[in-house]
Each structure stands twice: as C-alpha cells, then as structure tokens.
Scaffold this motif. Sequence first.
Motif, PDB file in Angstrom:
ATOM      1  N   ALA A   1       0.828  -1.201   0.000  1.00 56.38           N
ATOM      2  CA  ALA A   1       0.000   0.000   0.000  1.00 56.38           C
ATOM      3  C   ALA A   1       0.868   1.259   0.000  1.00 56.38           C
ATOM      4  CB  ALA A   1      -0.924   0.004   1.219  1.00 56.38           C
ATOM      5  N   ASP A   2       1.968   1.221   0.740  1.00 59.31           N
ATOM      6  CA  ASP A   2       2.864   2.372   0.787  1.00 59.31           C
ATOM      7  C   ASP A   2       3.480   2.631  -0.585  1.00 59.31           C
ATOM      8  OD1 ASP A   2       4.236   4.495   1.999  1.00 59.31           O
ATOM      9  OD2 ASP A   2       5.977   3.229   2.394  1.00 59.31           O
TER      10      ASP A   2
ATOM     11  N   LEU B   1      -1.132   4.343  -1.074  1.00 58.73           N
ATOM     12  CA  LEU B   1      -2.433   4.128  -0.455  1.00 58.73           C
ATOM     13  C   LEU B   1      -2.318   3.667   0.993  1.00 58.73           C
ATOM     14  CD1 LEU B   1      -4.021   2.188  -3.443  1.00 58.73           C
ATOM     15  CD2 LEU B   1      -4.341   4.590  -2.867  1.00 58.73           C
TER      16      LEU B   1
ATOM     17  N   ARG C   1      -2.461   5.258   3.924  1.00 60.43           N
ATOM     18  CA  ARG C   1      -3.493   5.755   4.855  1.00 60.43           C
ATOM     19  C   ARG C   1      -4.811   5.004   4.674  1.00 60.43           C
ATOM     20  NH1 ARG C   1      -4.309  10.242   7.928  1.00 60.43           N
ATOM     21  NH2 ARG C   1      -6.446  10.960   8.149  1.00 60.43           N
ATOM     22  N   GLU C   2      -5.207   4.789   3.435  1.00 62.24           N
ATOM     23  CA  GLU C   2      -6.461   4.083   3.161  1.00 62.24           C
ATOM     24  C   GLU C   2      -6.400   2.642   3.660  1.00 62.24           C
ATOM     25  OE1 GLU C   2      -4.804   5.920   1.012  1.00 62.24           O
ATOM     26  OE2 GLU C   2      -6.194   7.476   0.369  1.00 62.24           O
ATOM     27  N   GLU C   3      -5.252   1.983   3.459  1.00 61.94           N
ATOM     28  CA  GLU C   3      -5.111   0.598   3.913  1.00 61.94           C
ATOM     29  C   GLU C   3      -5.154   0.519   5.436  1.00 61.94           C
ATOM     30  OE1 GLU C   3      -4.957  -3.421   3.828  1.00 61.94           O
ATOM     31  OE2 GLU C   3      -5.230  -2.102   2.113  1.00 61.94           O
TER      32      GLU C   3
ATOM     33  N   GLN D   1      -6.709   2.578   7.428  1.00 60.53           N
ATOM     34  CA  GLN D   1      -8.095   2.802   7.832  1.00 60.53           C
ATOM     35  C   GLN D   1      -8.935   1.548   7.611  1.00 60.53           C
ATOM     36  OE1 GLN D   1      -9.068   6.271   5.518  1.00 60.53           O
ATOM     37  NE2 GLN D   1      -8.576   7.666   7.204  1.00 60.53           N
ATOM     38  N   ALA D   2      -8.719   0.861   6.487  1.00 56.04           N
ATOM     39  CA  ALA D   2      -9.466  -0.366   6.201  1.00 56.04           C
ATOM     40  C   ALA D   2      -9.137  -1.449   7.219  1.00 56.04           C
ATOM     41  CB  ALA D   2      -9.153  -0.848   4.788  1.00 56.04           C
TER      42      ALA D   2
ATOM     43  N   HIS E   1      -8.079  -0.988  10.258  1.00 53.60           N
ATOM     44  CA  HIS E   1      -8.667  -0.569  11.534  1.00 53.60           C
ATOM     45  C   HIS E   1     -10.161  -0.893  11.564  1.00 53.60           C
ATOM     46  CE1 HIS E   1      -9.188   1.718  15.187  1.00 53.60           C
ATOM     47  NE2 HIS E   1     -10.194   2.342  14.617  1.00 53.60           N
ATOM     48  N   SER E   2     -10.848  -0.617  10.488  1.00 55.38           N
ATOM     49  CA  SER E   2     -12.280  -0.906  10.424  1.00 55.38           C
ATOM     50  C   SER E   2     -12.552  -2.405  10.558  1.00 55.38           C
ATOM     51  CB  SER E   2     -12.862  -0.415   9.102  1.00 55.38           C
ATOM     52  OG  SER E   2     -12.782   0.979   9.031  1.00 55.38           O
TER      53      SER E   2
END
Length: 56
Positions: free
Chosen positions: A19-20, A24, A26-28, A30-31, A33-34
């Motif tokens: 992702a880095d 992406l 930050r998005e990964e 957040q995903a 974490h969710s």
Amino acid sequence: MMAEVKRARRRVSRRLMEADRKGLLREELQAMHSRAEQALRDAAGRAKAARKRAQA
C-alpha cells in the motif's frame, strides 16, 4: 501459536508495504482498523450470546 502470530505479522507488513508503494498507506490502515473494530464487535457479541446461553 507463535508461528500463527509471526505469519499474521508478516502478512500485515506485506500489505502495508504494498500500500505504501502504491501511495495508499493511509487508506489501507483505515481499512485494517475498520476490519479490526468489526472483528472485536463480532467477538463481543458471540461472547455475550455464550454467556446468556450459559445462564439459561
């Protein structure tokens, strides 16, 4: 047990590195974490149901 933890950590690290590279991260995060929050809610619900069944 320890092998499972190491395998999971490697899998997470690999996903974060990919992702880095793609920009992406930050998005990964957040995903992830969710998904972790949902897993905790699900586990708490199962534990609560088990306690209710044990009391009945």
